[in-house]
Design an enzyme around this catalytic site. Structure first.
Site, PDB file in Angstrom:
ATOM      1  N   ARG A  16      12.565  -2.774  10.901  1.00  0.00           N
ATOM      2  CA  ARG A  16      11.612  -2.109  11.796  1.00  0.00           C
ATOM      3  C   ARG A  16      11.298  -3.013  12.990  1.00  0.00           C
ATOM      4  NH1 ARG A  16       6.692  -0.047   8.036  1.00  0.00           N
ATOM      5  NH2 ARG A  16       5.512  -1.058   9.687  1.00  0.00           N
ATOM      6  N   ARG A  60      12.016  -7.320   4.899  1.00  0.00           N
ATOM      7  CA  ARG A  60      12.071  -5.871   4.672  1.00  0.00           C
ATOM      8  C   ARG A  60      13.188  -5.196   5.478  1.00  0.00           C
ATOM      9  NH1 ARG A  60       6.440  -2.780   4.479  1.00  0.00           N
ATOM     10  NH2 ARG A  60       6.316  -3.015   6.716  1.00  0.00           N
ATOM     11  N   LYS A  96       0.835  -1.217   0.000  1.00  0.00           N
ATOM     12  CA  LYS A  96       0.000   0.000   0.000  1.00  0.00           C
ATOM     13  C   LYS A  96       0.867   1.263   0.000  1.00  0.00           C
ATOM     14  CE  LYS A  96      -2.160  -0.821   3.882  1.00  0.00           C
ATOM     15  NZ  LYS A  96      -1.525  -2.079   4.333  1.00  0.00           N
ATOM     16  N   ARG A 105      -8.622   0.657  10.150  1.00  0.00           N
ATOM     17  CA  ARG A 105      -8.101  -0.686  10.419  1.00  0.00           C
ATOM     18  C   ARG A 105      -9.158  -1.589  11.042  1.00  0.00           C
ATOM     19  NH1 ARG A 105      -2.599   0.070   9.384  1.00  0.00           N
ATOM     20  NH2 ARG A 105      -1.332  -1.505  10.391  1.00  0.00           N
TER      21      ARG A 105
HETATM   22  P1  AMP Z   1       1.547   0.134   9.354  1.00  0.00           P
HETATM   23  O1  AMP Z   1       2.815   0.801   8.996  1.00  0.00           O
HETATM   24  O2  AMP Z   1       0.345   0.762   8.716  1.00  0.00           O
HETATM   25  O3  AMP Z   1       1.580  -1.360   9.171  1.00  0.00           O
HETATM   26  O4  AMP Z   1       1.329   0.380  10.937  1.00  0.00           O
HETATM   27  C1  AMP Z   1       2.269  -0.069  11.897  1.00  0.00           C
HETATM   28  C2  AMP Z   1       1.586  -0.179  13.252  1.00  0.00           C
HETATM   29  O5  AMP Z   1       1.051   1.091  13.652  1.00  0.00           O
HETATM   30  C3  AMP Z   1       0.402  -1.143  13.338  1.00  0.00           C
HETATM   31  O6  AMP Z   1       0.801  -2.477  13.541  1.00  0.00           O
HETATM   32  C4  AMP Z   1      -0.375  -0.578  14.512  1.00  0.00           C
HETATM   33  O7  AMP Z   1       0.224  -0.914  15.742  1.00  0.00           O
HETATM   34  C5  AMP Z   1      -0.193   0.926  14.321  1.00  0.00           C
HETATM   35  N1  AMP Z   1      -1.272   1.500  13.459  1.00  0.00           N
HETATM   36  C6  AMP Z   1      -1.149   2.031  12.217  1.00  0.00           C
HETATM   37  N2  AMP Z   1      -2.338   2.451  11.739  1.00  0.00           N
HETATM   38  C7  AMP Z   1      -3.250   2.163  12.708  1.00  0.00           C
HETATM   39  C8  AMP Z   1      -4.655   2.339  12.816  1.00  0.00           C
HETATM   40  N3  AMP Z   1      -5.391   2.881  11.820  1.00  0.00           N
HETATM   41  N4  AMP Z   1      -5.263   1.923  13.969  1.00  0.00           N
HETATM   42  C9  AMP Z   1      -4.554   1.385  14.969  1.00  0.00           C
HETATM   43  N5  AMP Z   1      -3.233   1.175  14.927  1.00  0.00           N
HETATM   44  C10 AMP Z   1      -2.560   1.555  13.811  1.00  0.00           C
END
Ligand code: AMP
Length: 217
Positions: free
Chosen positions: A160, A127, A13, A88
């Site tokens: 990460r 990654r 994404k 989410r």
């Molecule tokens: P991502 O980079 O989008 O995979 O997000 C990394 C982490 O950030 C996730 O595993 C969640 O812990 C937190 N996170 C990101 N977006 C959300 C969201 N919309 N709601 C809750 N937690 C989020």
């Protein structure tokens, strides 16, 4: 164009969102990026979020929704936006609909980037990101010339915290349980589109553009 990008962690994404920014001139709103910045800056919000992120769990809705609302009110979102990693879960999706209705700017499309679980696992565990310039690599699919070193700037590559295997399993479980139901949610609203997220990045992007260009604005 107001877009929600759906898809599991590792579906690509973020990569596609970056290309969409260039083509359509609209901002990407990535809650993951916003949260990671808060963690890096050591803000109170970042400290709260980090414990959830390191475990692969969702940060509480109250925190994330506040961040997104604030971001959507900025001027650059008037011409559209790409939401990446938000919503989410159903509660976030319902709140988003409400907020956007109030602002008179409902979503045009929810685009699901579809990738099989076994590929996701390799994409995520492999990654690596450059500490200096942010360039991304994958040790399986697109390794750097020299292990651990960025081809572009010579910076050190790192994994990460939430890309460690145990956290990844948890993130994928959370996706299946809480985020995947949004595919149905947007299908019922009649704004769901799906694209195959496996293959050449530019080809996937071109398929996404055909979908978006085919929408009535
Ligand atoms: P991502 O980079 O989008 O995979 O997000 C990394 C982490 O950030 C996730 O595993 C969640 O812990 C937190 N996170 C990101 N977006 C959300 C969201 N919309 N709601 C809750 N937690 C989020």
């Amino acid at each position: 164009m107001r877009i929600v990008l759906l898809g599991a962690p590792g579906a690509g994404k973020g990569t596609q969102a970056k290309k969409l920014i260039e083509k359509y001139g609209i901002p990407q709103i990535s809650t993951g990026d916003i949260l990671r910045k808060a963690v890096a800056d050591g803000t109170p919000l970042g400290k709260e979020a980090k414990s959830y992120m390191d475990k692969g769990e969702l940060v509480p809705d109250s925190v994330v929704i506040g961040l997104v609302k604030e971001r959507l009110q900025q001027d650059d979102c008037k011409k559209g936006f790409i939401l990446d990693g938000f919503p989410r879960n159903t509660s976030q999706a319902e709140t988003l609909d409400k907020v956007l209705d109030e602002m008179g700017m409902p979503l045009d499309v929810a685009l699901s980037v579809d990738v099989d679980m076994d590929i996701l696992m390799k994409r995520l565990t492999g990654r690596r990101t450059c500490k200096q310039c942010g360039q991304m690599y994958n040790v399986y699919f697109s390794p750097p010339k020299q292990e651990g070193v960025c081809d572009k700037c010579g910076g050190e590559l790192y994994q990460r915290d939430d890309d460690k295997e145990e956290t990844i399993r948890k993130r994928l479980e959370v996706y299946e349980a809480q985020t995947a139901p949004l595919i149905d949610y947007y299908e019922k609203k009649g704004i769901l589109k799906r694209v195959n997220g496996v293959g050449d990045i530019d080809e996937i992007f071109s398929n996404i553009c055909s979908i978006l260009d085919g929408l009535k604005k």
